[in-house]
Write a protein that holds these residues in place. Structure first.
Motif, mmCIF file in Angstrom:
data_model
loop_
_atom_site.group_PDB
_atom_site.id
_atom_site.type_symbol
_atom_site.label_atom_id
_atom_site.label_comp_id
_atom_site.label_asym_id
_atom_site.label_seq_id
_atom_site.Cartn_x
_atom_site.Cartn_y
_atom_site.Cartn_z
ATOM 1 N N ARG A 1 6.455 2.158 13.250
ATOM 2 C CA ARG A 1 5.465 2.482 12.211
ATOM 3 C C ARG A 1 4.300 3.263 12.823
ATOM 4 N NH1 ARG A 1 3.775 -0.433 6.936
ATOM 5 N NH2 ARG A 1 1.684 0.333 6.616
ATOM 6 N N ALA A 2 3.830 2.834 13.984
ATOM 7 C CA ALA A 2 2.735 3.539 14.656
ATOM 8 C C ALA A 2 3.150 4.974 14.997
ATOM 9 C CB ALA A 2 2.297 2.780 15.899
ATOM 10 N N THR B 1 0.856 -1.182 0.000
ATOM 11 C CA THR B 1 0.000 0.000 0.000
ATOM 12 C C THR B 1 0.895 1.236 0.000
ATOM 13 O OG1 THR B 1 -0.056 0.180 2.405
ATOM 14 C CG2 THR B 1 -1.768 -1.204 1.376
ATOM 15 N N SER B 2 0.284 2.383 -0.176
ATOM 16 C CA SER B 2 1.021 3.637 -0.091
ATOM 17 C C SER B 2 1.686 3.762 1.283
ATOM 18 C CB SER B 2 0.073 4.814 -0.337
ATOM 19 O OG SER B 2 0.751 6.031 -0.180
ATOM 20 N N ASP B 3 0.967 3.441 2.351
ATOM 21 C CA ASP B 3 1.552 3.492 3.695
ATOM 22 C C ASP B 3 2.802 2.618 3.777
ATOM 23 O OD1 ASP B 3 -0.395 5.239 4.624
ATOM 24 O OD2 ASP B 3 -1.374 3.764 5.936
ATOM 25 N N ASP B 4 2.742 1.414 3.182
ATOM 26 C CA ASP B 4 3.903 0.522 3.190
ATOM 27 C C ASP B 4 5.091 1.176 2.494
ATOM 28 O OD1 ASP B 4 2.324 -1.461 4.418
ATOM 29 O OD2 ASP B 4 1.868 -2.442 2.499
ATOM 30 N N VAL C 1 12.118 -2.399 9.092
ATOM 31 C CA VAL C 1 10.902 -2.223 8.298
ATOM 32 C C VAL C 1 9.690 -2.849 8.978
ATOM 33 C CG1 VAL C 1 9.830 -2.843 6.090
ATOM 34 C CG2 VAL C 1 12.176 -2.037 6.146
ATOM 35 N N ASP C 2 9.917 -3.899 9.764
ATOM 36 C CA ASP C 2 8.799 -4.597 10.416
ATOM 37 C C ASP C 2 8.572 -4.152 11.872
ATOM 38 O OD1 ASP C 2 11.104 -5.672 11.423
ATOM 39 O OD2 ASP C 2 10.515 -7.765 11.165
ATOM 40 N N ASP C 3 9.122 -3.012 12.261
ATOM 41 C CA ASP C 3 8.972 -2.486 13.621
ATOM 42 C C ASP C 3 7.605 -1.809 13.757
ATOM 43 O OD1 ASP C 3 9.038 -0.953 15.994
ATOM 44 O OD2 ASP C 3 11.211 -0.697 15.863
ATOM 45 N N ALA C 4 6.654 -2.505 14.355
ATOM 46 C CA ALA C 4 5.275 -2.016 14.456
ATOM 47 C C ALA C 4 5.184 -0.736 15.292
ATOM 48 C CB ALA C 4 4.373 -3.098 15.044
ATOM 49 N N LEU C 5 5.951 -0.651 16.355
ATOM 50 C CA LEU C 5 5.916 0.545 17.201
ATOM 51 C C LEU C 5 6.444 1.753 16.426
ATOM 52 C CD1 LEU C 5 5.404 1.973 19.856
ATOM 53 C CD2 LEU C 5 7.672 1.223 20.618
ATOM 54 N N PHE D 1 3.238 7.134 11.760
ATOM 55 C CA PHE D 1 1.923 7.538 11.269
ATOM 56 C C PHE D 1 1.050 8.205 12.336
ATOM 57 C CE2 PHE D 1 2.870 4.478 7.809
ATOM 58 C CZ PHE D 1 2.728 5.368 6.757
ATOM 59 N N SER D 2 1.637 8.551 13.486
ATOM 60 C CA SER D 2 0.872 9.266 14.505
ATOM 61 C C SER D 2 0.650 10.718 14.093
ATOM 62 C CB SER D 2 1.571 9.194 15.866
ATOM 63 O OG SER D 2 2.796 9.907 15.833
ATOM 64 N N MET D 3 1.367 11.152 13.063
ATOM 65 C CA MET D 3 1.137 12.485 12.484
ATOM 66 C C MET D 3 0.967 12.323 10.977
ATOM 67 S SD MET D 3 4.841 14.290 12.619
ATOM 68 C CE MET D 3 5.761 13.416 13.844
#
Length: 135
Positions: free
Chosen positions: A73-74, A50-53, A67-71, A77-79
């Protein structure tokens, strides 16, 4: 609140002031540019990200983050973040970006028959890459 850059069933056409009539691969440098990373991530596996990816993976590769760090990434995208309409692919290099019904993205060369078909398709949303200069 998490922000997103994803589009669904949308075609991002090249910018009105795009300087090239034919799609070009961005140059590969020792330190890859944003354009080169966007190109590689989308061209190597069309309709897999996706675009986000793409936006996050570009950031992660340049910042040395997993790349797979969920925290991470969160937090990223918090802003709000610029979407692929601001990518050099559509502004400078002549690539349209098609987003399918699941938000996954693929490149479409400006001079291709597929580009003409997508640009004329009434069943998907249409927008343009951002201009490089003010009108």
């Amino acid at each position: 609140m998490a922000h997103t850059t994803n589009y669904f069933d949308t075609f991002i056409e090249v910018a009105e002031d795009c300087p090239t009539e034919h799609a070009q691969e961005p140059p590969i440098a020792e330190s890859p540019s944003i354009a080169a990373l966007h190109y590689r991530l989308i061209a190597e596996q069309p309709y897999s990200r996706t675009s986000d990816d793409v936006i996050f993976e570009t950031y992660a590769l340049r910042a040395g983050v997993a790349v797979d760090d969920a925290l991470e990434r969160a937090l990223f995208f918090s802003m709000g973040r610029p979407c692929l309409r601001s990518s050099p692919l559509g502004k400078r290099y002549g690539w349209g970006l098609h987003h399918d019904d699941q938000g996954r993205v693929a490149l479409v060369a400006r001079e291709s028959d597929e580009y003409a078909l997508r640009a004329a398709d009434p069943d998907i949303a249409h927008t343009r890459a951002m201009r490089s200069k003010r009108a």
